[in-house]
Write an enzyme that holds these catalytic residues in place. Structure first.
Site, short mmCIF file in Angstrom:
data_model
loop_
_atom_site.label_atom_id
_atom_site.label_comp_id
_atom_site.label_asym_id
_atom_site.label_seq_id
_atom_site.Cartn_x
_atom_site.Cartn_y
_atom_site.Cartn_z
N ASP A 11 0.85 -1.19 0.00
CA ASP A 11 0.00 0.00 0.00
C ASP A 11 0.89 1.24 0.00
OD1 ASP A 11 -2.61 1.35 0.22
OD2 ASP A 11 -1.87 2.00 2.16
N SER A 12 0.29 2.36 -0.36
CA SER A 12 1.04 3.61 -0.33
C SER A 12 1.45 3.97 1.10
CB SER A 12 0.17 4.73 -0.90
OG SER A 12 -1.05 4.80 -0.20
N TYR A 43 -0.73 8.51 -2.60
CA TYR A 43 -0.75 8.22 -4.03
C TYR A 43 -1.99 8.83 -4.69
CZ TYR A 43 2.95 4.58 -4.03
OH TYR A 43 4.13 3.89 -3.96
N CYS A 74 -4.21 -1.31 -2.34
CA CYS A 74 -4.38 0.13 -2.48
C CYS A 74 -5.22 0.33 -3.73
CB CYS A 74 -3.01 0.80 -2.63
SG CYS A 74 -3.08 2.56 -3.03
N ASN A 75 -6.34 1.01 -3.57
CA ASN A 75 -7.23 1.20 -4.72
C ASN A 75 -6.56 2.04 -5.80
OD1 ASN A 75 -10.24 0.24 -4.17
ND2 ASN A 75 -9.28 0.82 -2.25
N GLU A 161 -4.58 9.49 8.53
CA GLU A 161 -3.12 9.50 8.70
C GLU A 161 -2.72 10.22 9.98
OE1 GLU A 161 -0.40 8.48 6.61
OE2 GLU A 161 -1.80 7.31 5.40
N CYS A 195 -11.33 2.99 -0.65
CA CYS A 195 -10.00 3.47 -0.28
C CYS A 195 -9.68 2.76 1.03
CB CYS A 195 -9.99 4.98 -0.08
SG CYS A 195 -8.45 5.54 0.67
N THR A 196 -8.47 2.23 1.10
CA THR A 196 -8.13 1.37 2.23
C THR A 196 -8.07 2.10 3.57
OG1 THR A 196 -5.83 1.70 1.59
CG2 THR A 196 -6.90 -0.32 0.85
N HIS A 197 -7.99 3.42 3.53
CA HIS A 197 -7.98 4.17 4.80
C HIS A 197 -9.38 4.29 5.41
CE1 HIS A 197 -3.99 5.38 3.66
NE2 HIS A 197 -3.86 6.13 4.73
N1 DGL Z 1 -4.37 3.55 0.02
C1 DGL Z 1 -4.90 4.48 -0.95
C2 DGL Z 1 -6.14 3.91 -1.64
O1 DGL Z 1 -6.68 2.91 -1.26
C3 DGL Z 1 -5.24 5.80 -0.32
C4 DGL Z 1 -4.11 6.57 0.27
C5 DGL Z 1 -3.29 7.39 -0.70
O2 DGL Z 1 -3.81 8.36 -1.30
O3 DGL Z 1 -2.12 7.07 -0.83
O4 DGL Z 1 -6.58 4.45 -2.61
#
Ligand code: DGL
Length: 276
Positions: A11-12, A43, A74-75, A161, A195-197
């Site tokens: 993941d990012s 990302y 990560c999407n 975050e 989005c994983t967050h």
């Molecule tokens: N993990 C990213 C996602 O699922 C979101 C966080 C980012 O922007 O890096 O899209």
């Protein structure tokens, strides 16, 4: 217990830990290596080229660390980099290795959830602009089955975050996006947290949604789909180690990752910094 290769989860940053947590819950026997590219996160606001380049570098690193299979948890990376990595890079790097994303399993699962076909996709700008969700949904179910409304929620990742998971400010930004989404389509009955967050904000998101709207995270969907994949690919499964080990790497400060990652995983974790 057998020694063997690992499953990489990329993941990012921390977000993919919401996916890893479910994968480990459902498939605790395997060895996992988690890599968070915290030094270059987020990302979600980056161009296709940058997300593709960064994701490619991370996948290569995970292969070097002994992963046979990498999940892009990560999407944004799944939307912008997965296809090119699968079709262009993997045949060159190592045709026996595999990279999977989170969008396809989420789209496959959606058929079981929505009753009226009105679906909301909440995601980063990168994922929304890539149109990956509407395109995958149309490919799988045709044009008519779903009415998709996408909305970027750029304030949610920074809130997570910074561990701002509750409080007035957070509720304000959750209400704001929920209202925007439901104004765009008041008939929505299913919302995907794409989005994983976002699963960390799920309790507040559910509280701000009308009761008839189901709010779906991706962790259990991706975990079940990985379990299925391994059953269908015994030649790959047999090479995986089953010592039940999870190793964490970040491209930024390890102590901070341990602190934040502990919140995501709900337990103490040990992390090492890695240069990629
Ligand atoms: N993990 C990213 C996602 O699922 C979101 C966080 C980012 O922007 O890096 O899209």
């Amino acid at each position: 217990m057998r020694p063997g290769e690992n499953i990489g989860v990329f993941d990012s940053g921390y977000g993919g830990l919401t996916i890893l947590k479910e994968i480990v819950r459902v498939l605790p026997q395997y060895n996992y290596i988690y890599l968070g590219d915290n030094a270059r996160a987020p990302y979600g606001t980056r161009s296709f080229e940058m997300v593709y380049r960064y994701t490619g570098e991370a996948v290569k690193k995970l292969f070097e660390l002994g992963c046979r299979l990498v999940i892009l948890a990560c999407n944004t990376a799944s939307a912008k980099a997965l296809r090119t990595i699968q079709q262009v890079d993997l045949p060159e790097w190592d045709p026996e290795k595999r990279v999977l994303g989170v969008i396809r399993p989420s789209v496959e699962a959606l058929g079981q959830y929505s009753r009226n076909g009105h679906v909301g996709i909440l995601a980063t700008r990168g994922t929304v602009n890539s149109l990956s969700y509407p395109m995958e949904l149309e490919k799988l179910y045709g044009k008519q089955r779903f009415k998709i409304t996408q909305l970027a929620c750029p304030m949610w990742v920074p809130l997570v975050e910074n561990n701002e998971l509750e409080g007035e400010g957070t509720i304000y930004f959750i209400r704001k996006y929920v209202q925007e989404l439901l104004t765009a389509d008041p008939k929505i009955d299913t919302v995907v947290l794409a989005c994983t967050h976002y699963p960390l904000l799920r309790p507040l998101i559910v509280r701000c949604m009308p009761p008839q709207v189901q709010v779906i995270g991706q962790g259990d969907i991706v975990a079940d789909s990985l379990g299925d994949y391994l059953k269908r690919h015994p030649e790959l499964e047999e090479r995986l180690g089953t010592e039940g080990r999870v190793t964490y790497y970040t491209t930024d400060e390890a102590e901070w990752f341990e602190r934040m990652g502990g919140i995501f995983m709900g337990e103490k974790i040990k992390c090492t910094r890695l240069v990629i």
